[in-house]
Motif scaffolding. Structure first.
Motif, PDB file in Angstrom:
ATOM      1  N   HIS A  70      -5.644 -11.228  -0.191  1.00 22.94           N
ATOM      2  CA  HIS A  70      -4.874 -10.157   0.709  1.00 22.94           C
ATOM      3  C   HIS A  70      -5.893 -10.416   2.043  1.00 22.94           C
ATOM      4  N   LYS A  71      -5.006 -10.588   3.134  1.00 24.70           N
ATOM      5  CA  LYS A  71      -5.884 -10.403   4.391  1.00 24.70           C
ATOM      6  C   LYS A  71      -5.831  -9.103   4.971  1.00 24.70           C
ATOM      7  N   ALA A  72      -7.000  -8.911   5.768  1.00 22.01           N
ATOM      8  CA  ALA A  72      -7.345  -7.669   6.349  1.00 22.01           C
ATOM      9  C   ALA A  72      -8.134  -8.023   7.662  1.00 22.01           C
ATOM     10  N   TRP A 106      -0.463  -7.701  11.266  1.00 23.97           N
ATOM     11  CA  TRP A 106      -1.534  -7.036  10.244  1.00 23.97           C
ATOM     12  C   TRP A 106      -1.113  -5.798   9.414  1.00 23.97           C
ATOM     13  N   GLN A 107      -1.468  -5.973   8.244  1.00 26.15           N
ATOM     14  CA  GLN A 107      -1.121  -4.960   7.181  1.00 26.15           C
ATOM     15  C   GLN A 107      -2.282  -3.938   7.000  1.00 26.15           C
ATOM     16  N   LYS A 120      -9.471  10.937  11.550  1.00 29.08           N
ATOM     17  CA  LYS A 120      -8.568  11.304  12.613  1.00 29.08           C
ATOM     18  C   LYS A 120      -7.550  10.350  12.846  1.00 29.08           C
ATOM     19  N   PHE A 121      -8.027   9.164  12.595  1.00 28.58           N
ATOM     20  CA  PHE A 121      -6.968   8.039  12.974  1.00 28.58           C
ATOM     21  C   PHE A 121      -6.336   7.473  11.737  1.00 28.58           C
ATOM     22  N   GLY A 122      -6.654   8.083  10.570  1.00 28.75           N
ATOM     23  CA  GLY A 122      -5.881   7.979   9.445  1.00 28.75           C
ATOM     24  C   GLY A 122      -6.550   7.087   8.382  1.00 28.75           C
ATOM     25  N   PHE A 123      -7.980   6.715   8.724  1.00 25.89           N
ATOM     26  CA  PHE A 123      -8.726   5.937   7.737  1.00 25.89           C
ATOM     27  C   PHE A 123      -9.328   6.869   6.422  1.00 25.89           C
ATOM     28  N   GLU A 124      -8.951   6.202   5.405  1.00 28.46           N
ATOM     29  CA  GLU A 124      -9.406   6.914   4.112  1.00 28.46           C
ATOM     30  C   GLU A 124     -10.608   5.975   3.223  1.00 28.46           C
ATOM     31  N   VAL A 125     -11.502   6.897   2.522  1.00 36.30           N
ATOM     32  CA  VAL A 125     -12.288   6.018   1.648  1.00 36.30           C
ATOM     33  C   VAL A 125     -11.425   5.429   0.950  1.00 36.30           C
ATOM     34  N   LEU A 126     -11.966   4.091   0.793  1.00 42.21           N
ATOM     35  CA  LEU A 126     -11.301   2.995  -0.046  1.00 42.21           C
ATOM     36  C   LEU A 126     -11.895   3.053  -1.438  1.00 42.21           C
ATOM     37  N   LEU A 145      -1.530  -0.114   7.747  1.00 35.37           N
ATOM     38  CA  LEU A 145      -0.515  -0.323   9.057  1.00 35.37           C
ATOM     39  C   LEU A 145       0.639  -0.428   8.534  1.00 35.37           C
ATOM     40  N   VAL A 146       1.098  -0.717   7.431  1.00 38.17           N
ATOM     41  CA  VAL A 146       2.419  -0.517   6.863  1.00 38.17           C
ATOM     42  C   VAL A 146       2.288   0.319   5.413  1.00 38.17           C
ATOM     43  N   PRO A 147       3.218   0.789   4.984  1.00 42.63           N
ATOM     44  CA  PRO A 147       3.219   1.694   3.866  1.00 42.63           C
ATOM     45  C   PRO A 147       2.690   0.818   2.494  1.00 42.63           C
ATOM     46  N   ASP A 148       1.655   1.359   1.887  1.00 45.50           N
ATOM     47  CA  ASP A 148       1.174   0.879   0.708  1.00 45.50           C
ATOM     48  C   ASP A 148       0.446  -0.391   0.735  1.00 45.50           C
ATOM     49  N   ALA A 149      -0.131  -0.833   1.972  1.00 46.13           N
ATOM     50  CA  ALA A 149      -0.814  -1.996   2.143  1.00 46.13           C
ATOM     51  C   ALA A 149      -2.030  -2.146   1.344  1.00 46.13           C
ATOM     52  N   TRP A 150      -2.742  -0.997   0.995  1.00 45.46           N
ATOM     53  CA  TRP A 150      -3.791  -0.954   0.293  1.00 45.46           C
ATOM     54  C   TRP A 150      -3.630  -0.915  -1.332  1.00 45.46           C
TER      55      TRP A 150
END
Length: 162
Positions: A70-72, A106-107, A120-126, A145-150
């Motif tokens: 998976h690219k990121a 990019w996803q 605040k920008f939507g980032f969450e602990v992975l 950046l797209v649903p369920d990308a992670w």
């Protein structure tokens, strides 16, 4: 009022000086820099912000990485000059660059940072990503950046190519 544009070769040394000012010259010893060693930044996503006098006020860069197949994107560094902090410029750079990343197809994006700010920008602990050591797993944050990308993306994070 700021003008935000793609970082050009003429900006490079000013941007490097800003990063040194904000993070100290030893910043390149940080573990996340191992992911940048053998890759060029994604030029279309590297932005600078200048004030009305053309003085550099902030900068953001992105790098290609991979997790398995998976690219990121690796976001960082991002810096705002100390005299300009608290004006929302970091948020402007983040939102504009993430919008550009979506437009480029990019996803997913990952960064090492503080969840209270980047949340605040939507980032969450992975969970399940192995960054170069020593990296605190609670500071490894991601944004789809797209649903369920992670979803189901796990493994060692390594340098990638665009």
């Amino acid at each position: 009022m700021y003008q935000v544009h793609q970082e050009g070769s003429e900006d490079r040394w000013e941007v490097e000086a800003l990063y040194d000012l904000c993070f100290a010259p030893g910043r390149e010893a940080l573990s996340s820099y191992r992911l940048r060693d053998d890759a060029a930044p994604i030029a279309q996503l590297c932005l600078v912000a200048r004030d009305s006098d053309a003085i550099l006020a902030g900068a953001i860069r992105f790098w290609p990485i991979a997790v398995g197949d998976h690219k990121a994107l690796l976001l960082g560094p991002i810096a705002v000059h100390p005299t300009r902090q608290g004006e929302g410029l970091g948020g402007i750079l983040i939102r504009e660059s993430l919008g550009a990343a979506r437009a480029l197809g990019w996803q997913r994006v990952v960064l090492v940072g503080d969840e209270p700010y980047y949340g605040k920008f939507g980032f969450e602990v992975l969970e399940g990503l192995e960054m170069p050591p020593p990296t605190n797993p609670q500071r490894v944050l991601g944004l789809a950046l797209v649903p369920d990308a992670w979803r189901d993306v796990r493994g060692v994070v390594r340098s990638g190519s665009a």
